[in-house]
Scaffold this motif. Structure first.
Motif, PDB file in Angstrom:
ATOM      1  N   GLU A 218      -7.623  26.617 -10.019  1.00 44.40           N
ATOM      2  CA  GLU A 218      -6.264  25.845  -9.268  1.00 44.40           C
ATOM      3  C   GLU A 218      -5.934  27.010  -8.496  1.00 44.40           C
ATOM      4  O   GLU A 218      -5.487  26.749  -7.218  1.00 44.40           O
ATOM      5  CB  GLU A 218      -5.464  25.501 -10.282  1.00 44.40           C
ATOM      6  N   LEU A 219      -5.761  28.235  -9.229  1.00 47.71           N
ATOM      7  CA  LEU A 219      -4.865  29.467  -8.352  1.00 47.71           C
ATOM      8  C   LEU A 219      -5.752  30.007  -7.325  1.00 47.71           C
ATOM      9  O   LEU A 219      -5.742  30.476  -6.345  1.00 47.71           O
ATOM     10  CB  LEU A 219      -4.267  30.297  -9.296  1.00 47.71           C
ATOM     11  N   SER A 220      -7.256  29.814  -7.664  1.00 46.55           N
ATOM     12  CA  SER A 220      -8.242  30.470  -6.672  1.00 46.55           C
ATOM     13  C   SER A 220      -8.381  29.671  -5.392  1.00 46.55           C
ATOM     14  O   SER A 220      -8.699  30.281  -4.429  1.00 46.55           O
ATOM     15  CB  SER A 220      -9.746  30.369  -7.445  1.00 46.55           C
ATOM     16  N   GLU A 221      -8.073  28.377  -5.528  1.00 47.86           N
ATOM     17  CA  GLU A 221      -8.076  27.603  -4.445  1.00 47.86           C
ATOM     18  C   GLU A 221      -6.631  27.546  -3.735  1.00 47.86           C
ATOM     19  O   GLU A 221      -6.606  27.387  -2.518  1.00 47.86           O
ATOM     20  CB  GLU A 221      -8.602  26.044  -4.639  1.00 47.86           C
TER      21      GLU A 221
ATOM     22  N   ASN B 142     -12.583  31.911 -12.882  1.00 50.19           N
ATOM     23  CA  ASN B 142     -12.986  32.012 -14.606  1.00 50.19           C
ATOM     24  C   ASN B 142     -12.180  31.010 -15.132  1.00 50.19           C
ATOM     25  O   ASN B 142     -11.031  30.483 -14.894  1.00 50.19           O
ATOM     26  CB  ASN B 142     -12.926  33.408 -15.093  1.00 50.19           C
ATOM     27  N   ARG B 143     -12.544  30.570 -16.364  1.00 55.19           N
ATOM     28  CA  ARG B 143     -11.727  29.934 -17.429  1.00 55.19           C
ATOM     29  C   ARG B 143     -10.553  31.088 -17.860  1.00 55.19           C
ATOM     30  O   ARG B 143     -10.660  31.940 -17.850  1.00 55.19           O
ATOM     31  CB  ARG B 143     -12.520  29.528 -18.592  1.00 55.19           C
TER      32      ARG B 143
ATOM     33  N   LEU C  74      -8.819  36.518 -19.160  1.00 53.08           N
ATOM     34  CA  LEU C  74      -8.158  37.301 -20.140  1.00 53.08           C
ATOM     35  C   LEU C  74      -9.181  38.592 -20.373  1.00 53.08           C
ATOM     36  O   LEU C  74      -8.847  39.770 -20.627  1.00 53.08           O
ATOM     37  CB  LEU C  74      -7.547  36.732 -21.384  1.00 53.08           C
ATOM     38  N   THR C  75     -10.496  38.190 -20.864  1.00 52.53           N
ATOM     39  CA  THR C  75     -11.383  39.127 -21.322  1.00 52.53           C
ATOM     40  C   THR C  75     -11.718  39.833 -20.079  1.00 52.53           C
ATOM     41  O   THR C  75     -11.930  41.392 -20.614  1.00 52.53           O
ATOM     42  CB  THR C  75     -12.585  38.441 -21.742  1.00 52.53           C
ATOM     43  N   SER C  76     -11.789  39.375 -19.005  1.00 52.35           N
ATOM     44  CA  SER C  76     -12.273  40.251 -17.765  1.00 52.35           C
ATOM     45  C   SER C  76     -11.076  41.506 -17.692  1.00 52.35           C
ATOM     46  O   SER C  76     -11.443  42.563 -17.167  1.00 52.35           O
ATOM     47  CB  SER C  76     -12.482  39.381 -16.505  1.00 52.35           C
ATOM     48  N   VAL C  77      -9.874  41.123 -17.658  1.00 50.59           N
ATOM     49  CA  VAL C  77      -8.856  41.900 -17.271  1.00 50.59           C
ATOM     50  C   VAL C  77      -8.876  42.892 -18.581  1.00 50.59           C
ATOM     51  O   VAL C  77      -8.592  44.151 -18.257  1.00 50.59           O
ATOM     52  CB  VAL C  77      -7.482  41.372 -17.208  1.00 50.59           C
TER      53      VAL C  77
ATOM     54  N   ILE D 249      -6.651  42.347 -11.973  1.00 52.84           N
ATOM     55  CA  ILE D 249      -5.546  41.552 -12.346  1.00 52.84           C
ATOM     56  C   ILE D 249      -6.264  40.159 -12.387  1.00 52.84           C
ATOM     57  O   ILE D 249      -7.158  39.730 -11.916  1.00 52.84           O
ATOM     58  CB  ILE D 249      -4.574  41.923 -11.130  1.00 52.84           C
ATOM     59  N   GLY D 250      -5.472  39.465 -13.580  1.00 49.41           N
ATOM     60  CA  GLY D 250      -5.781  37.732 -13.491  1.00 49.41           C
ATOM     61  C   GLY D 250      -4.575  37.037 -13.195  1.00 49.41           C
ATOM     62  O   GLY D 250      -3.479  37.499 -13.160  1.00 49.41           O
ATOM     63  N   PHE D 251      -4.918  35.848 -12.853  1.00 49.71           N
ATOM     64  CA  PHE D 251      -3.927  34.937 -12.503  1.00 49.71           C
ATOM     65  C   PHE D 251      -4.143  33.703 -13.253  1.00 49.71           C
ATOM     66  O   PHE D 251      -5.275  33.121 -13.146  1.00 49.71           O
ATOM     67  CB  PHE D 251      -3.537  34.557 -11.023  1.00 49.71           C
ATOM     68  N   MET D 252      -3.176  33.013 -13.746  1.00 47.44           N
ATOM     69  CA  MET D 252      -3.240  31.846 -14.543  1.00 47.44           C
ATOM     70  C   MET D 252      -2.050  31.243 -14.733  1.00 47.44           C
ATOM     71  O   MET D 252      -1.157  31.528 -14.692  1.00 47.44           O
ATOM     72  CB  MET D 252      -3.866  32.021 -15.948  1.00 47.44           C
TER      73      MET D 252
END
Length: 293
Positions: free
Chosen positions: A100-103, A127-128, A133-136, A143-146
């Motif tokens: 959602e946030l990537s788009e 990503n899911r 979370l795992t990537s960060v 950084i991750g966004f969710m």
């Protein structure tokens, strides 16, 4: 010889007097004279001829300066890069986010950021939540966004905004005439929405249950932007976050508030064991600016 001595020689060659060289370098005139004498003694070469109170470089001095040009250019380039790093003008940011946030959000943030910081390279991967979370945490992403992320050891959650849930439908759908949409209004309606296995779907299902209704979309999706695009393609109604709804909006669609109110907490995630660098902090500030705009 060291770089400072070479710098003194270059200044004397350029300005012709120890006084002018001292002023340019921010040194005293005796220090310049002593350095010139010391280098001449060290090399066993005469580097300057004294002519009418000026220092005229010898051929040996000019040859030496030719070989030093590349060295000074490299020094200046390193200094410029250090200044750019300090100011956050260069670097690289690896971003991971849910679909959602990537788009709906990050393309706008990235475009605004690149306009101001053209030399910072940006990489975005979708990503899911679990993989974000795992990537960060592992350092694969900076950084991750969710939405509605959950606490996890090794990461730090920073709230950015609260985004309300809304209803998205076609302008000719009966619900388009409502001031707000409730779970009761959605009984018997073709509904597409997020799975209850993810946190957004669980929040929506909880709102339905509190209102005395069952959340049972005919089409389930993992990410809310998929539901919005399905409505945009001409089928059904969805409950989604306001950012996704606005991103999917066309003249054929309308957005209506959803009640009871459901809020999705938009967060960014960084590794707890890393200090947030200047350019990454500016990216977060850019995100806040886009959200408040």
């Amino acid at each position: 010889m060291n770089l400072r001595q070479l710098e003194v020689l270059r200044a004397v060659v350029q300005y012709g007097t120890t006084t002018a060289a001292a002023e340019w370098l921010g040194m005293s005139q005796p220090s310049i004279s002593n350095t010139v004498r010391h280098v001449e003694t060290l090399l066993g070469l005469k580097l300057f001829d004294r002519v009418s109170n000026r220092l005229v470089p010898t051929q040996e001095a000019l040859t030496l300066m030719e070989d030093c040009t590349a060295l000074f250019q490299l020094r200046d380039a390193v200094n410029q890069k250090a200044a750019d790093l300090k100011a956050g003008r260069i670097g690289q940011i690896y971003i991971t986010a849910t679909a959602e946030l990537s788009e709906a959000l990050l393309p706008r943030v990235m475009a605004a950021y690149k306009t101001e910081h053209a030399r910072v390279k940006l990489t975005l991967e979708t990503n899911r939540i679990e993989n974000v979370l795992t990537s960060v945490e592992s350092g694969l992403a900076d950084i991750g966004f969710m939405y509605s992320g959950y606490q996890r050891k090794g990461v730090v959650m920073e709230p950015l905004a609260t985004i309300p849930a809304v209803c998205l439908c076609r302008h000719d759908h009966p619900l388009a005439g409502y001031d707000e949409i409730t779970p009761a209004d959605l009984e018997g309606v073709d509904l597409v929405g997020p799975q209850t296995e993810n946190r957004a779907g669980l929040q929506i299902a909880t709102a339905f249950r509190i209102a005395g209704h069952e959340y049972k979309p005919e089409v389930e999706v993992r990410f809310m932007n998929s539901a919005a695009q399905m409505v945009r393609s001409g089928w059904g109604v969805t409950i989604t976050d306001a950012l996704t709804a606005r991103n999917a909006l066309t003249p054929d669609l309308v957005i209506r508030p959803f009640a009871p109110q459901v809020d999705f907490l938009l967060t960014c995630v960084t590794a707890s064991h890393k200090q947030i660098p200047r350019h990454l902090r500016r990216f977060i500030q850019q995100c806040r600016g886009v959200l408040s705009g």
